[in-house]
Write an enzyme that holds these catalytic residues in place. Structure first.
Site, PDB file in Angstrom:
ATOM      1  N   LYS A  53       0.845  -1.157  -0.033  1.00  0.00           N
ATOM      2  CA  LYS A  53      -0.188  -0.097   0.133  1.00  0.00           C
ATOM      3  C   LYS A  53       0.826   1.251   0.007  1.00  0.00           C
ATOM      4  O   LYS A  53       0.506   2.131  -0.723  1.00  0.00           O
ATOM      5  CB  LYS A  53      -0.930   0.156   1.065  1.00  0.00           C
ATOM      6  CG  LYS A  53      -1.930  -1.006   1.085  1.00  0.00           C
ATOM      7  CD  LYS A  53      -2.925  -1.234   2.255  1.00  0.00           C
ATOM      8  CE  LYS A  53      -3.794  -2.293   2.464  1.00  0.00           C
ATOM      9  NZ  LYS A  53      -4.526  -2.621   3.707  1.00  0.00           N
ATOM     10  N   GLN A  97      -4.117  -1.213   9.774  1.00  0.00           N
ATOM     11  CA  GLN A  97      -4.344  -2.370   9.373  1.00  0.00           C
ATOM     12  C   GLN A  97      -4.829  -3.263  10.161  1.00  0.00           C
ATOM     13  O   GLN A  97      -4.528  -3.301  11.409  1.00  0.00           O
ATOM     14  CB  GLN A  97      -2.939  -3.121   8.837  1.00  0.00           C
ATOM     15  CG  GLN A  97      -2.750  -4.295   8.029  1.00  0.00           C
ATOM     16  CD  GLN A  97      -3.447  -4.265   6.939  1.00  0.00           C
ATOM     17  OE1 GLN A  97      -3.516  -3.316   6.129  1.00  0.00           O
ATOM     18  NE2 GLN A  97      -3.656  -5.560   6.589  1.00  0.00           N
ATOM     19  N   ASP A 120     -10.611   3.573   4.635  1.00  0.00           N
ATOM     20  CA  ASP A 120     -11.102   2.071   4.751  1.00  0.00           C
ATOM     21  C   ASP A 120     -12.509   1.912   4.709  1.00  0.00           C
ATOM     22  O   ASP A 120     -13.265   0.922   4.269  1.00  0.00           O
ATOM     23  CB  ASP A 120     -10.691   1.330   5.714  1.00  0.00           C
ATOM     24  CG  ASP A 120      -9.549   0.398   5.635  1.00  0.00           C
ATOM     25  OD1 ASP A 120      -9.463   0.152   4.448  1.00  0.00           O
ATOM     26  OD2 ASP A 120      -8.624   0.477   6.558  1.00  0.00           O
TER      27      ASP A 120
HETATM   28  N1  GUN Z   1      -7.073  -6.453   6.676  1.00  0.00           N
HETATM   29  C1  GUN Z   1      -7.526  -7.236   5.671  1.00  0.00           C
HETATM   30  N2  GUN Z   1      -8.324  -6.371   4.647  1.00  0.00           N
HETATM   31  C2  GUN Z   1      -8.146  -5.069   5.302  1.00  0.00           C
HETATM   32  C3  GUN Z   1      -8.705  -3.933   4.821  1.00  0.00           C
HETATM   33  O1  GUN Z   1      -9.211  -3.871   3.917  1.00  0.00           O
HETATM   34  N3  GUN Z   1      -8.293  -2.769   5.443  1.00  0.00           N
HETATM   35  C4  GUN Z   1      -7.656  -2.747   6.823  1.00  0.00           C
HETATM   36  N4  GUN Z   1      -7.281  -1.729   7.198  1.00  0.00           N
HETATM   37  N5  GUN Z   1      -7.068  -3.905   7.119  1.00  0.00           N
HETATM   38  C5  GUN Z   1      -7.309  -5.211   6.559  1.00  0.00           C
END
Ligand code: GUN
Length: 311
Positions: A53, A97, A120
């Protein structure tokens, strides 16, 4: 044989569009969107996701602020960091995350993020805005899925969409987006009776259950469009392979179109994170948002039209 929906190529196009927008914002206004990522602990899969990311954020010309905290970080310390990021004018998007270590309350942390910076789309106010057909920050994976469906099919109106999986991250918001696009939506989960028969009724099938190759070709209606959100690591013939929640070979023989794993939903999820960061930046600075501007027109497709539903 089904059309294989190329999420990687679509994501490249979307990221190119974002990169150009960011370059023009920088040259006109001297500021760039900034994304802060927060990783607590050393889960290897999470480390890879966060690194990807951050890399793609800088490749798009945006600022990336990475925060890596020890696994024993207290909830109070994490909340303090979130408050700082909320107040930081260089930060337009905040991504914590998941999963977080067990001693930290995930909902308290997510709901402490400024909803405008919640790229998110997990904050309870964004969940409520989406559910009531108002302008929300949309969760990245479902947003990527609906973009691919719109590009593949044009209008989704009247289609029977079956979503297998009811997580807050994918299943529930996916169902909301499909409903906003005038689908008839069924949500299936672990207690659903006769899942194969239900799947056979789906014009659109979106699967996010985390079980390798669970959905078989004889569960698929001929001509259906299948979106496979799963990413599972399996060992086959002595090799580690990535497979989805859908058995690709048998499904591709029946479906009209299918997303591959890898190269389908995954790349779109990160591209949509960048898209959301750009959107947050525009909202914060009172600028026209990306979905109201170039991309849909430039591509000749309505992938970014608004999500609204009244009744
Ligand atoms: N862990 C697994 N998928 C995601 C996501 O889309 N966003 C975040 N912040 N953590 C994750």
């Amino acid at each position: 044989m089904a059309t294989v929906i190329d999420g990687k190529a679509f994501a490249l196009r979307l990221r190119d569009y974002i990169r150009l927008q960011v370059a023009s914002l920088k040259s006109q206004r001297g500021i760039a969107p900034g994304l802060a990522t927060v990783l607590v602990g050393t889960d290897p899969a999470s480390e890879v996701y966060v690194r990807n990311k951050a890399r793609q954020t800088t490749e798009a010309g945006m600022e990336s602020f990475q925060h890596k905290l020890n696994a024993d970080t207290s909830e109070a310390a994490l909340l303090e960091l979130i408050a700082k990021l909320n107040a930081d004018s260089k930060v337009h998007g905040i991504l914590v995350q998941l999963p977080l270590p067990r001693h930290i309350g995930t909902e308290r942390v997510i709901n402490a993020i400024d909803p405008t910076k919640d790229v998110d789309g997990f904050h309870v106010s964004n969940v409520g805005l989406l559910g009531s057909g108002q302008k929300a920050m949309l969760p990245c994976t479902p947003l990527g899925c609906i973009m691919m469906l719109r590009e593949q099919l044009g209008s989704l109106r009247g289609k029977h969409a079956v979503v297998v999986g009811r997580s807050n991250i994918v299943g529930k918001p996916m169902a909301q987006l499909l409903l906003a696009d005038d689908c008839t939506v069924t949500i299936a989960h672990r207690y659903t009776e006769n899942l194969p028969d239900l799947c056979r009724q789906a014009d659109l099938l979106v699967v996010a259950v985390g079980k390798a190759e669970m959905i078989q070709g004889d569960w698929i209606k001929r001509g259906a469009t299948v979106i496979d959100v799963g990413i599972n690591r399996i060992e086959r013939a002595g090799e580690i392979r990535l497979v989805g929640d859908v058995d690709f070979q048998s499904t591709a023989a029946v479906a009209d179109a299918i997303t591959p794993v890898p190269g389908g939903v995954g790349p779109m999820t990160i591209a949509c994170l960048l898209f959301n960061t750009l959107t947050a930046f525009c909202r914060i600075h009172g600028l026209p948002e990306p979905q109201d501007a170039g991309f849909a027109l430039a591509e000749g497709i309505g992938v970014l039209r608004e999500f609204r539903h009244a009744s």
